[in-house]
Scaffold this active site. Structure first.
Site, short mmCIF file in Angstrom:
data_model
loop_
_atom_site.label_atom_id
_atom_site.label_comp_id
_atom_site.label_asym_id
_atom_site.label_seq_id
_atom_site.Cartn_x
_atom_site.Cartn_y
_atom_site.Cartn_z
N GLU A 1 0.80 -1.23 0.00
CA GLU A 1 0.00 0.00 0.00
C GLU A 1 0.84 1.28 0.00
O GLU A 1 0.82 2.06 0.98
CB GLU A 1 -0.96 0.02 1.19
CG GLU A 1 -1.95 -1.13 1.20
CD GLU A 1 -3.05 -0.94 2.25
OE1 GLU A 1 -3.05 0.07 2.97
OE2 GLU A 1 -3.93 -1.83 2.33
N GLU B 1 -5.28 -8.68 1.20
CA GLU B 1 -5.91 -8.35 2.49
C GLU B 1 -7.39 -8.11 2.28
O GLU B 1 -7.78 -7.42 1.34
CB GLU B 1 -5.33 -7.06 3.10
CG GLU B 1 -3.96 -7.17 3.69
CD GLU B 1 -3.48 -5.86 4.30
OE1 GLU B 1 -4.32 -5.05 4.76
OE2 GLU B 1 -2.26 -5.65 4.30
#
Ligand code: FCB
Length: 474
Positions: free
Chosen positions: A180, A373
Site C-alpha cells: 500500500e 488483504e
C-alpha cells in the site's frame, strides 16, 4: 439445461457457484510491526513506527509495537495455528530494521535468522511463504536522511531486497515489494496520520515516486536473483460518483481515482504517469525528482497484483469543500460519510464494491490479481463460554468471498484470498483497540483463541467453497 452440482473435497454438495477454482490459494496475512514485538531484540534498529508511536498524541492511548503479539518469540505456535486452520499460504512482512538496523550498510545476521526460522517452520507445515519486503517500518536512520522523499531510499530498498532474497530466495517463491504505497505516501507525508507524520503534499508526491521507483529497482534486483513471482500490493480505491449521471460527481471521482489508483497503476503497468496526474502533481512540485527512464524502471514486469480491499468510497462535487488532507488537491470534492452497516473502525461494508473493483482492474489493466488483504474490525472477545462469537466478521468475509466468486464468474483472473488478519494486532494509529484477527489475542497473557470466524474460515478452506449463506450489504 442440466444443472451441475459442485462437490466439496469431502463429497458434500455445494450450492451451485459456491466453489472456487482449482488452485485458488487460501491464506492469511500479517505485518511485522503489527505482530512481532521484540522491538529491541537481536540487534533490531528503530523504525519510523517506533518513533511515531512514542510521539504523544499520534497513536491511540500511546500504544506501541514494543510487545504486540510477541510473535517474534511465539512464531512456532502461531504457525501451528495456521496449520490448524488449513492455510495454504501465509503473507508476512520482513522488518527492514531487523535486517539493516541503519537502513543501509551492515547486515544483521540475527535479524535474517528470525525470518529463516519462520520460513522453515511454515514450509515444515506445508504453508507457502509469501513475503512482503516493506510494510511501512522504514529504518529511522533513512527517515533522518529524508525517507521516501529522497531517491537514495529507493536505491537502498533495492539493496535490502537483494539481501533478503539471498537468504530466503531458495525457499520463498512469491515476493511482494511494497504494501500500500498510497498509505506510505499520503498518510505518511500529506495527512500525517501515519509515520513519519509529515503534512506536506509536495513531500507526499515525491514519496509516491520514490516508492514506485524503489519497487521497480527491487523488482529488477529480485528478478536478477532468480525470484519466480514478483508483485506489489496496492489498496486500490473502489471509488464511485455519488450520482453517476452528474458529470461533476464523475469528475470528482476521477480525481480520487487518479490519486489513489492511476498514479500507481499506470506507471506500474503502462509505463507512464497519467497526464492528468502529472498536471495535478505540478500544482505542488516541479517533478524534477522524476528522471528520464524512471517510468521504464517502475514498469518492471510483475506476475500478480496484490489487492487490499476493505470499503468503497462515494464522492460528489461540492464547491467550497476543503481538500481531504490525504488527497492533496481535492478542493471541492466531498466524501460521503459511510451508510448502512459499518465495522468497528467505521468502514462501510459493501461487498459488491469489491466485485466492481476487481472487474475494473481486470478490464483496464489485464493483470492476474490476488486479494492480499480483506477483513473487518469487530470488538468481540471471549464470551462466558470462553469462545469468541464474531458473527459479523463471518458475514463480512462470506460477503466478500461471494464478491470474489462473482468476479471470477465474470472472467477475472483472481488467484487467491488472504484474510486480514491472522491475529488481532497493532492497528497503526488505532493501536490495539481495533481487532481484525481471526484469532483473538489477550495482550496481557498473549493467549490466542480461535474466533468463530477462524473456525468458519477453516471450513471454507476445507470445502474449497462457501456454504449457502445469505448475502449481506450487496
Ligand atoms: C491495511 C494495512 C494493514 C492493516 C489493514 C487494516 O491498510 O495494510 O496493515 O492495518 O489495513
Amino acid at each position: 439445461m442440466t444443472a451441475t452440482v459442485q462437490v466439496a473435497p469431502d463429497g458434500e454438495p455445494l450450492a451451485s457457484g459456491h466453489a472456487f477454482p482449482a488452485g485458488f490459494v487460501w491464506g492469511a496475512a500479517t505485518a511485522a510491526y503489527q505482530i512481532e514485538g521484540a522491538a529491541h531484540d537481536d540487534g533490531r534498529g528503530p523504525s519510523i513506527w517506533d518513533t511515531f508511536s512514542r510521539t504523544p498524541g499520534r497513536v491511540y492511548a500511546g500504544h506501541t509495537g514494543d510487545v504486540a503479539c510477541d510473535h517474534y518469540h511465539r512464531y512456532a505456535d502461531d504457525v501451528a495455528l495456521m496449520a490448524d486452520l488449513g492455510l495454504a499460504a501465509y503473507r508476512y512482512s520482513i522488518a527492514w530494521p531487523r535486517i539493516q538496523p541503519d537502513g543501509t550498510g551492515p547486515v544483521n545476521p540475527r535479524g535474517l535468522d528470525f525470518y529463516d526460522r519462520l520460513t522453515d517452520e511454515l514450509l515444515g507445515r506445508g504453508i507457502d511463504p509469501v513475503v512482503t519486503l516493506y510494510h511501512w517500518d522504514l529504518p529511522q536512520t533513512l527517515q533522518d536522511r529524508g525517507g521516501w522523499t529522497v531517491r537514495a531510499t529507493a536505491e537502498a530498498f533495492a539493496d535490502y531486497a537483494a539481501i533478503v532474497h539471498a537468504k530466503l530466495g531458495d525457499r520463498v517463491s512469491t515476493w511482494t515489494t511494497l504494501n500500500e504505497p498510497w498509505c506510505s505516501a499520503y498518510l505518511g507525508y500529506a495527512s500525517g496520520q501515519h509515520a513519519p507524520g509529515i503534512q506536506d503534499p509536495a513531500s507526499a508526491f515525491r514519496a509516491v515516486h520514490h516508492l514506485l521507483l524503489g519497487h521497480g529497482l527491487a523488482a529488477r534486483a529480485l528478478r536478477a536473483a532468480g525470484a519466480r513471482s514478483v508483485s506489489i500490493t496496492l489498496n486500490p480505491a473502489a471509488v464511485f460518483p455519488l450520482d453517476p449521471a452528474n458529470p461533476a460527481d464523475a469528475a470528482a471521482a476521477r480525481i480520487v481515482d487518479g490519486l489513489q489508483n492511476r498514479i500507481f497503476l499506470d506507471p506500474l503497468l503502462r509505463g507512464s504517469y497519467p497526464d492528468d496526474m502529472r498536471e495535478h502533481m505540478t500544482r505542488f512540485t516541479d517533478l524534477s525528482h522524476v528522471r528520464d527512464g524512471d517510468e521504464a524502471i517502475i514498469q518492471a514486469p510483475i506476475d500478480v497484483l496484490g489487492v487490499n480491499f476493505y470499503t468503497p468510497a462515494y464522492v460528489s462535487a461540492q464547491p467550497g469543500t476543503p481538500a481531504a488532507p490525504e488527497y492533496p488537491g481535492t478542493e471541492g470534492v466531498a466524501f460521503r460519510p459511510p451508510v448502512g452497516p459499518v465495522t468497528d473502525i467505521g468502514w462501510q461494508v459493501e461487498p459488491a464494491a469489491l466485485t466492481r473493483l476487481l472487474d475494473r482492474l481486470h478490464t483496464d489493466y489485464g493483470v492476474p490479481l490476488l486479494i492480499t488483504e480483506n477483513g473487518a474490525a469487530y470488538p468481540e472477545g471471549p464470551a462466558a463460554d470462553g469462545e469468541v462469537h464474531d458473527a459479523a466478521r463471518i458475514d463480512y468475509l462470506d460477503g466478500h468471498l461471494r464478491a470474489c466468486l462473482d468476479a471470477l464468474a465474470h472472467g477475472v483472473d483472481l488467484r487467491g484470498y488472504f484474510a486480514w488478519s491472522l491475529l488481532d494486532n497493532f492497528e497503526w494509529a488505532e493501536g490495539y483497540q481495533m481487532r481484525f484477527g481471526l484469532v483473538h489475542v489477550d495482550y496481557t497473557t498473549q493467549k490466542r483463541v480461535l474466533k468463530d470466524s477462524a473456525k468458519w474460515y477453516r471450513e471454507v478452506i476445507r470445502r474449497h467453497g462457501l456454504t449457502g449463506r445469505a448475502r449481506i450489504g450487496a
